[in-house]
Each structure stands twice: as structure tokens, then as C-alpha cells.
Scaffold this motif. Structure first.
Motif, short mmCIF file in Angstrom:
data_model
loop_
_atom_site.label_atom_id
_atom_site.label_comp_id
_atom_site.label_asym_id
_atom_site.label_seq_id
_atom_site.Cartn_x
_atom_site.Cartn_y
_atom_site.Cartn_z
N MET A 16 0.83 -1.21 0.00
CA MET A 16 0.00 0.00 0.00
C MET A 16 0.87 1.26 0.00
SD MET A 16 -3.10 -1.04 2.60
CE MET A 16 -3.65 0.62 2.76
N ALA A 17 1.95 1.24 0.78
CA ALA A 17 2.82 2.42 0.82
C ALA A 17 3.48 2.64 -0.54
CB ALA A 17 3.88 2.23 1.90
N THR A 18 3.91 1.57 -1.18
CA THR A 18 4.53 1.68 -2.50
C THR A 18 3.52 2.21 -3.52
OG1 THR A 18 5.93 -0.20 -1.95
CG2 THR A 18 5.81 0.40 -4.26
N LYS A 19 2.29 1.68 -3.46
CA LYS A 19 1.24 2.14 -4.36
C LYS A 19 0.93 3.62 -4.10
CE LYS A 19 -3.39 0.90 -5.90
NZ LYS A 19 -4.55 0.03 -5.64
N GLY A 20 0.90 4.01 -2.83
CA GLY A 20 0.66 5.41 -2.49
C GLY A 20 1.72 6.33 -3.04
N HIS A 21 3.00 5.92 -2.95
CA HIS A 21 4.09 6.74 -3.52
C HIS A 21 3.92 6.88 -5.03
CE1 HIS A 21 6.67 7.48 -0.09
NE2 HIS A 21 6.55 6.21 0.30
N ALA A 22 3.57 5.77 -5.69
CA ALA A 22 3.39 5.81 -7.14
C ALA A 22 2.25 6.77 -7.52
CB ALA A 22 3.12 4.41 -7.68
N LEU A 30 -5.53 8.03 -3.12
CA LEU A 30 -4.41 8.35 -2.24
C LEU A 30 -4.91 8.65 -0.82
CD1 LEU A 30 -1.35 8.78 -2.04
CD2 LEU A 30 -1.72 11.17 -2.61
N GLU A 31 -6.05 9.34 -0.71
CA GLU A 31 -6.63 9.60 0.61
C GLU A 31 -7.01 8.30 1.31
OE1 GLU A 31 -9.93 12.25 0.03
OE2 GLU A 31 -8.78 13.93 0.85
N ASN A 32 -7.60 7.37 0.55
CA ASN A 32 -7.98 6.07 1.12
C ASN A 32 -6.75 5.30 1.62
OD1 ASN A 32 -10.69 6.47 0.70
ND2 ASN A 32 -10.68 5.48 -1.31
N ILE A 33 -5.69 5.34 0.86
CA ILE A 33 -4.46 4.65 1.26
C ILE A 33 -3.89 5.28 2.53
CG2 ILE A 33 -2.06 4.22 0.61
CD1 ILE A 33 -3.05 3.80 -2.27
N VAL A 34 -3.88 6.60 2.59
CA VAL A 34 -3.35 7.30 3.78
C VAL A 34 -4.20 6.98 5.00
CG1 VAL A 34 -3.01 9.58 4.80
CG2 VAL A 34 -2.21 9.13 2.49
N LYS A 35 -5.54 6.99 4.86
CA LYS A 35 -6.42 6.64 5.98
C LYS A 35 -6.14 5.22 6.47
CE LYS A 35 -10.38 9.54 4.78
NZ LYS A 35 -11.76 9.51 4.24
N SER A 36 -5.99 4.30 5.53
CA SER A 36 -5.73 2.91 5.90
C SER A 36 -4.40 2.76 6.62
CB SER A 36 -5.76 2.04 4.65
OG SER A 36 -5.47 0.71 4.98
N LYS A 40 -2.82 5.13 8.30
CA LYS A 40 -2.94 5.74 9.64
C LYS A 40 -3.68 4.82 10.61
CE LYS A 40 -2.59 10.63 8.63
NZ LYS A 40 -3.27 11.94 8.66
N GLN A 41 -4.70 4.15 10.10
CA GLN A 41 -5.45 3.22 10.95
C GLN A 41 -4.56 2.04 11.38
OE1 GLN A 41 -8.91 1.55 9.08
NE2 GLN A 41 -9.71 0.74 10.99
N ASN A 42 -3.70 1.58 10.49
CA ASN A 42 -2.76 0.50 10.85
C ASN A 42 -1.75 0.97 11.88
OD1 ASN A 42 -3.83 -1.57 9.29
ND2 ASN A 42 -2.73 -0.91 7.47
N ASP A 43 -1.33 2.25 11.79
CA ASP A 43 -0.40 2.78 12.78
C ASP A 43 -1.04 2.85 14.15
OD1 ASP A 43 1.68 3.04 11.05
OD2 ASP A 43 1.38 5.18 10.66
N ASN A 44 -2.34 3.20 14.21
CA ASN A 44 -3.04 3.29 15.50
C ASN A 44 -3.29 1.92 16.10
OD1 ASN A 44 -3.06 6.07 15.35
ND2 ASN A 44 -5.09 6.14 14.40
N ASP A 45 -3.45 0.89 15.27
CA ASP A 45 -3.69 -0.47 15.78
C ASP A 45 -2.39 -1.02 16.27
OD1 ASP A 45 -6.29 -0.19 15.05
OD2 ASP A 45 -6.15 -1.36 13.22
#
Length: 162
Positions: free
Chosen positions: A114-120, A149-155, A157-162
């Protein structure tokens, strides 16, 4: 100034004297009731007249206590055999641990993808925004990529909080 050894020795002596003064009347009463002093004197006089028998009795008693202790200890050891069934039931725990590790690895891989896709997508957005004259299709592409890109960032951030 007293040394530490002297202070400790004095403290021990005081404690010993207090315990002795508390116990002496109680032990003295028991000794008088059962006439222990007289019995001890009689036993000592018999022991001085029969030293070989006294030695034999003492050694025999100590050997009997030793043999009884060894027997009781051996019986306790036989009663506490290891439960092999408990050891065999450890395998499901390890399987659960392996499953958890596999899920963690899958989760890490998904987050990295997801991070790689977000950068692309971010680089595509930057290049599309840099176009001086945008068409309607370019504007719609920018909006769609920005939403994804917003959806990827939200996801993320949610993984960071978990």
C-alpha cells in the motif's frame, strides 16, 4: 564511634537475652512438670557406664532415620512422574504461534505494498498537477487518484493506531 561489627554483636546479644528471658520460665515449667532434669541426669549416668551401647543406639537411630528419609523421598519421586500428555499438547500452541507469525508477515507485506502504491499515485498526481493546460479527463484523473491516495493514507494511519 562504634564499629559496625560491634553494633551488630550488641544487637544480637540484646535480642538473645530478650528471647531467653521470655522462654526461660516457659521451658522451666515444662521441665519441672515432666522432671526432665532428673531424667537427663539418669540418662547421662547410664550413657557414661555403657559407651558402646550408647554409640550403637545413636548410630542405629541415625541410620534408621536416613533409610526412612530415602524411602519416603523415593516414593514421592515415583508418584510425581512427568505427564507426557501435557508435553504432547504443546503442538497446537506452536501451530497458533506460526499462524500468528504468518499473519503478521502478510500484514507487513500488505502495508508495504500500500505504501509503494501510495508513492506511485503521489508521483502521478504531482506530474498531472504540473501539466499547465489540463483537459477534463486530466481533472477527473487527478480527482480519482487523489481519492485513492486519501484512502491509502487513511488505511495506513489506521494501521499505525492499531
Amino acid at each position: 564511634m562504634k564499629s559496625l561489627k560491634k553494633t551488630i554483636a550488641d544487637s544480637r546479644l540484646r535480642t538473645s537475652n530478650q528471647i531467653r528471658s521470655w522462654l526461660q520460665p516457659k521451658v522451666g515449667a515444662i521441665g519441672k512438670r515432666y522432671r526432665l532434669g532428673a531424667r537427663i541426669r539418669i540418662a547421662n549416668s547410664w550413657a557414661t557406664r555403657h559407651p558402646k551401647r550408647t554409640f550403637g543406639y545413636v548410630v542405629g537411630t541415625l541410620l534408621m532415620v536416613l533409610v526412612c528419609d530415602v524411602m519416603v523421598t523415593g516414593m514421592r519421586a515415583e508418584m510425581k512422574e512427568p505427564d507426557v500428555n501435557m508435553i504432547a499438547n504443546v503442538e497446537p500452541v506452536f501451530n497458533g504461534f506460526r499462524t500468528i507469525q504468518a499473519n503478521k508477515n502478510t500484514h507487513r507485506r500488505t502495508v508495504l505494498e500500500m505504501a509503494t502504491k501510495g508513492h506511485a499515485i503521489k508521483h502521478e498526481l504531482d506530474s498531472m498537477i504540473a501539466i499547465p493546460h489540463k483537459s477534463h479527463a486530466d481533472s477527473i484523473g487527478i480527482i480519482r487518484r487523489y481519492g485513492s491516495l486519501e484512502n491509502i493514507v487513511k488505511s495506513l494511519k489506521q494501521n499505525d493506531n492499531d
